[in-house]
Design a protein around this motif. Structure first.
Motif, PDB file in Angstrom:
ATOM      1  N   TYR A  86       3.460  11.169 -12.938  1.00  9.37           N
ATOM      2  CA  TYR A  86       4.187  10.677 -11.773  1.00  9.37           C
ATOM      3  C   TYR A  86       4.850   9.330 -12.063  1.00  9.37           C
ATOM      4  N   VAL A  87       5.976   9.117 -11.383  1.00 12.19           N
ATOM      5  CA  VAL A  87       6.661   7.828 -11.375  1.00 12.19           C
ATOM      6  C   VAL A  87       6.670   7.329  -9.932  1.00 12.19           C
ATOM      7  N   ILE A  88       6.240   6.097  -9.730  1.00 13.64           N
ATOM      8  CA  ILE A  88       6.195   5.534  -8.372  1.00 13.64           C
ATOM      9  C   ILE A  88       7.012   4.247  -8.306  1.00 13.64           C
ATOM     10  N   CYS A  89       7.772   4.124  -7.248  1.00 19.31           N
ATOM     11  CA  CYS A  89       8.462   2.858  -6.938  1.00 19.31           C
ATOM     12  C   CYS A  89       7.654   2.143  -5.867  1.00 19.31           C
ATOM     13  N   ASN A  90       7.158   0.970  -6.212  1.00 18.83           N
ATOM     14  CA  ASN A  90       6.391   0.158  -5.270  1.00 18.83           C
ATOM     15  C   ASN A  90       7.362  -0.675  -4.436  1.00 18.83           C
ATOM     16  N   ALA A  91       7.606  -0.210  -3.211  1.00 22.39           N
ATOM     17  CA  ALA A  91       8.501  -0.924  -2.300  1.00 22.39           C
ATOM     18  C   ALA A  91       7.723  -1.509  -1.129  1.00 22.39           C
ATOM     19  N   ASP A  92       6.437  -1.787  -1.372  1.00 22.75           N
ATOM     20  CA  ASP A  92       5.581  -2.335  -0.317  1.00 22.75           C
ATOM     21  C   ASP A  92       5.640  -3.860  -0.350  1.00 22.75           C
ATOM     22  N   GLU A  93       6.801  -4.373  -0.059  1.00 27.65           N
ATOM     23  CA  GLU A  93       7.049  -5.818  -0.099  1.00 27.65           C
ATOM     24  C   GLU A  93       6.395  -6.476   1.114  1.00 27.65           C
ATOM     25  N   GLY A  94       5.397  -7.330   0.867  1.00 22.48           N
ATOM     26  CA  GLY A  94       4.645  -7.860   2.002  1.00 22.48           C
ATOM     27  C   GLY A  94       4.510  -9.364   2.080  1.00 22.48           C
ATOM     28  N   ASP A  95       5.027 -10.103   1.096  1.00 21.75           N
ATOM     29  CA  ASP A  95       4.900 -11.564   1.140  1.00 21.75           C
ATOM     30  C   ASP A  95       5.654 -12.149   2.334  1.00 21.75           C
ATOM     31  N   PRO A  96       5.054 -13.092   3.063  1.00 18.05           N
ATOM     32  CA  PRO A  96       5.789 -13.770   4.138  1.00 18.05           C
ATOM     33  C   PRO A  96       7.054 -14.440   3.595  1.00 18.05           C
ATOM     34  N   GLY A  97       8.191 -14.149   4.199  1.00 20.94           N
ATOM     35  CA  GLY A  97       9.448 -14.757   3.775  1.00 20.94           C
ATOM     36  C   GLY A  97      10.165 -14.021   2.662  1.00 20.94           C
ATOM     37  N   ALA A  98       9.572 -12.946   2.132  1.00 20.68           N
ATOM     38  CA  ALA A  98      10.190 -12.208   1.024  1.00 20.68           C
ATOM     39  C   ALA A  98      10.911 -10.972   1.543  1.00 20.68           C
ATOM     40  N   TYR A  99      12.156 -10.796   1.109  1.00 17.99           N
ATOM     41  CA  TYR A  99      12.913  -9.609   1.533  1.00 17.99           C
ATOM     42  C   TYR A  99      13.911  -9.163   0.465  1.00 17.99           C
ATOM     43  N   MET A 100      13.601  -9.485  -0.796  1.00 17.09           N
ATOM     44  CA  MET A 100      14.486  -9.105  -1.895  1.00 17.09           C
ATOM     45  C   MET A 100      14.565  -7.586  -2.029  1.00 17.09           C
TER      46      MET A 100
END
Length: 638
Positions: free
Chosen positions: A221-235
Motif C-alpha cells: 500500500y501507498v498512503i498519503c498522510n494528509a492529517d495536518e493538525g498543527d495549530p496554525g498550519a495549513y500548507m
C-alpha cells in the motif's frame, strides 16, 4: 477519452493551454482556496458570474492560493497578449470596475502585481509585453526570496480542471516513468535528490521507498498522510485545494516504484474543500485512464481512495493513522515492525505526507541532481511554511531549505504587525520549540532547528511579538498536546498532564522556583519514555521557553507579574481618573456589572476588582484611552 500515447497527452495539453492562456478571450480567475473563500472570494465569484453571463469574450474560472493569504480575495485577469494582473482585497462592489475597464485595467487601483512571465519549472509560459509600471510578482518583497517548486501551479491553474494541470506539464513525469524507467531507476532518482520526508521527521524518502519495495508481499500500500493538525498550519490543505493532481501523480509514481497497486489518502474531515477537489481530481484521472487498470497502456494498475479521519492530532503518527484506517482507535503501535515491513492490514506500506508527494513529479521529470540545486547539502529542495501569528504578511511561504529564519520573518513576513518587536518564532507546532531572535540567522533545515531545540514539523511557523507571554505560550501548546494525547502510554498521559498543572499554577501566580527544575526533569522523562512522536516532542515548547526565556518564568514566580500582560490571573484593569469622562459606556458593556459610577453626576468610574472577570471589554469600548491594563503583582493567586 483514455490517454495511452504521448500524442494523446500532447493533445490534452494543447486543450488545457487554450483554457489557461486563451488567444482571443479574457480570462478571469478568482482565488477560491479556503483563505480566499473565508474573506468573500465566493461572493466575488458569484458577482462576476452574474455580471459575465452574457459575455462570450470572457472566461470565468477558479484558481487556488498563490500564497499571499493576507491579500485575499485575489482576482487574476488575463488579457490576451499581455500578462496576468492580480487584484487584491477584491470585494463584490469592485467587480463592476474590473469588468468595465478590461481594456485599460492597468489604470485601476487594487492591483497587487502582474505575472508577465511565469517561470514554471516544467514549462515556461510567456504572455507578451505585459503592463508598464506594474511590478512583476517576483519583484515584490513577499515573493522575491521564494522558490516555488511545491506551489508551482498554485494560484495559476484551475484545480478542478485536469486539462490545465496537464497544460503546465502535469502527468508528463508519470508518462516518462511508466514508459521508460524501471522501479529501481525511479527510486535511485529519488535517492539522488536527497528528498527528506516533509511531514516532520525528515527521513530520506528514497530509502523509505526502497525498504518497502524490498519487502516480499502479494499486496502493498501507498498512503498519503494528509492529517495536518498543527495549530496554525495549513500548507497541506492548500496544496490539496490548489493543485490536487500533483499529489495524485506523485502517489502513482510511488506506487509503481515500490510495487503497490492501491493508494489511500488519509485526510481529516475538517478539510471539506480539499476533500471535494481531491475526489474530483481522482475521478478526472480515472476518466483519462491515468488511474485504474493499465495506466497509459503500460500494464501497471493503480487506484486511489480517500479515507476520512476525525481530526485526532495523534493520527498524524504513522501507526496511529494505520489503526484509524483499519477502523480501530487511532493509537500508536510499538515499532518495530515498521510500516514498511508490516503496515496496513499487515502488509508492507509506504507513508509520505502531502508535500513529499507533490515533490515527486518534478524529481521524476527533471532528475535528482536537478532537484539538488535547491536547498543545502543535508536538506535539498524547498519547504512550504504557513507564516502566521503576530506578523505583517500572513501567508504560505516556500523557500529553499537553508534560508535564514530572518529572511522569512522580516523580508517575506514584513516583521511584526502594528510596529511591535518580534520576540520569537515557533516552528513545528506543539511538537516544536520557541526560537528567540538571537538565532534568526540560523539556516532553516532539519539539523539546525533540532540543534536549538525545535523541529521542522510539517511547516507551521508562528511569529510572536513583545506582547506574547512565553510561559502562557508553553501552557497553550502543552494544553493542546494533553488534549490530543491518545492516553495509551503513562509518560505521555500522566507526565504531560502534571506538567500542564505546574504551568497553570505559574500563570496564576502560584508557582515556585523549584517548579522550573521539576518541569525540566519531567520533560526529559516524557521525551525519553513516550511511545510515539507526540509524547517524545510535546515537551519541546516547555524546554525551549525555559532555556531562552527563564526570566519570564521567574517574573511570574517571584514577582507574580506577567510582563506581557497576558496571564489573566496576574492582570488588572483600572480606570485613569484623569482621562475618564464619565460617559458610562464601559459600565453599560461590562457583563458582570463590575464598573461603578453615576452617570450625569460628573463622577468618574471605577472598577471593582473583586467582581471583575478580566474579559477586557472595558478596554475595547473606551474611546478615551481611560482604561489601563496593568500587572501589579498578586499573592496567593488572588
Amino acid at each position: 477519452m483514455k490517454i495511452n500515447t504521448l500524442e494523446d497527452l500532447k493533445y490534452i495539453k494543447e486543450t488545457g493551454f487554450k483554457k489557461l492562456i486563451p488567444s482571443d478571450k479574457v480570462r478571469i480567475s478568482v482565488g477560491m482556496a479556503t483563505c480566499g473563500i473565508s474573506v468573500g472570494g465566493d461572493a466575488v465569484f458569484e458577482k462576476l458570474k452574474d455580471r459575465l453571463k452574457y459575455r462570450e469574450d470572457v472566461i470565468l474560472t477558479k484558481t487556488g492560493c498563490i500564497g499571499f493569504c493576507h491579500m485575499e480575495p485575489l482576482v487574476n485577469v488575463y488579457i490576451p497578449g499581455k500578462g496576468i494582473l492580480i487584484y487584491h482585497h477584491v470585494q463584490p462592489d469592485y467587480v463592476e470596475k474590473i469588468i468595465d475597464n478590461l481594456d485599460r485595467a492597468e489604470k485601476l487601483g487594487n492591483i497587487l502585481c502582474q505575472i508577465n512571465r511565469w517561470n514554471h519549472i516544467t514549462d515556461e509560459i510567456v504572455y507578451g509585453k505585459g503592463f508598464d509600471d506594474i511590478p512583476n510578482w517576483n519583484e515584490l518583497d513577499f515573493f522575491k526570496p521564494q522558490k516555488k517548486l511545491v506551489m508551482r501551479n498554485s494560484g495559476i491553474i484551475d484545480p478542478e480542471d485536469i486539462d490545465e494541470y496537464i497544460a503546465v506539464g502535469g502527468y508528463s513525469a508519470l508518462y516518462k516513468v511508466l514508459k521508460g524507467m524501471t522501479a529501481d531507476e525511479v527510486i535511485d532518482e529519488v535517492k539522488k535528490s536527497g528528498l527528506r520526508g516533509r511531514g516532520g521527521a525528515g527521513y530520506p524518502t528514497g530509502t523509505k521507498w526502497e525498504l518497502t519495495k524490498n519487502e516480499q508481499s502479494d499486496t502493498k500500500y501507498v498512503i498519503c498522510n494528509a492529517d495536518e493538525g498543527d495549530p496554525g498550519a495549513y500548507m497541506n490543505r492548500n496544496e490539496m485545494e490548489s493543485d490536487p493532481h500533483s499529489v495524485i501523480e506523485g502517489m502513482i509514481i510511488g506506487g509503481y516504484a515500490i510495487g503497490a497497486h492501491k493508494g489511500i489518502i488519509y485526510i481529516r474531515a475538517e478539510y471539506p474543500l480539499a476533500l471535494y477537489r481531491l475526489q474530483k481530481a481522482i475521478d478526472e484521472a480515472k476518466n483519462y485512464g491515468l488511474l485504474g487498470e493499465n495506466i497509459l497502456g503500460s500494464g501497471f494498475d493503480f487506484d486511489i481512495t480517500i479515507s476520512k479521519g476525525a481530526g485526532a492530532f495523534v493520527c498524524g503518527e504513522e501507526t496511529a493513522l494505520i489503526a484509524s484506517i483499519e477502523g480501530e482507535t487511532g493509537r500508536p503501535r510499538p515499532r518495530p515492525p515498521y510500516p514498511s515491513e508490516r503496515g496496513l492490514w499487515g502488509k508492507p506500506t509506504n507513508i509520505n505526507n502531502v508535500e513529499t508527494w507533490t515533490n515527486i513529479p518534478i524529481i521524476a521529470k527533471k532528475g535528482g541532481e536537478w532537484f539538488r540545486q535547491f536547498g543545502n547539502e543535508k536538506s535539498p529542495g524547498t519547504k512550504v511554511f504557513s507564516l502566521v501569528g503576530k506578523v505583517e504578511n500572513v501567508g504560505l511561504v516556500e523557500v529553499e531549505l537553508g534560508t535564514p529564519i530572518r529572511t522569512v520573518v522580516y523580508d517575506i513576513g514584513g516583521g511584526a504587525a502594528n510596529d511591535k518587536k518580534v520576540k520569537a518564532v515557533q516552528t513545528g507546532g506543539p511538537s516544536g520549540g520557541c526560537i528567540p531572535t538571537e538565532f534568526f540567522d540560523l539556516p532553516i533545515d532539519y539539523e539546525n532547528l533540532t540543534r536549538v531545540g525545535s523541529i521542522m514539523g510539517s511547516g507551521g511557523m508562528v511569529v510572536m511579538d513583545e506582547n506574547t507571554c512565553m510561559v502562557d505560550t508553553a501552557r497553550f501548546f502543552l494544553d493542546f498536546s494533553v488534549d490530543e494525547s491518545c492516553g495509551k502510554c503513562v509518560p505521555c498521559r500522566e507526565g504531560l498532564k502534571h506538567m500542564l498543572t505546574i504551568l497553570e499554577d505559574i500563570t496564576k501566580g502560584n508557582g515556585r522556583e523549584e517548579d522550573i527544575e521539576t518541569l525540566e526533569e519531567l520533560s526529559e522523562t516524557v521525551k525519553t519514555a513516550s511511545l510515539c512522536g507526540l509524547g517524545q516532542t510535546a515537551p519541546n515548547p516547555v524546554i525551549t521557553t525555559i532555556k531562552y526565556f527563564r526570566d519570564e518564568y521567574l517574573e511570574h514566580i517571584n514577582k507574580k507579574r506577567c510582563p506581557a500582560l497576558v496571564c489573566t490571573a496576574l492582570v488588572e484593569f483600572e480606570i485613569d481618573q484623569q482621562k475618564c469622562t464619565g460617559c458610562a459606556v464601559c459600565a453599560r458593556r461590562c457583563p458582570v456589572k463590575a464598573i461603578e459610577g453615576i452617570v450625569g453626576k460628573g463622577e468618574t468610574f471605577k472598577i471593582d476588582q473583586d467582581k471583575c472577570i478580566k474579559c477586557g471589554t472595558c478596554l475595547e469600548v473606551c474611546k478615551f484611552d481611560a482604561v489601563i491594563k496593568t500587572s501589579k503583582g498578586v499573592s496567593n493567586g488572588k
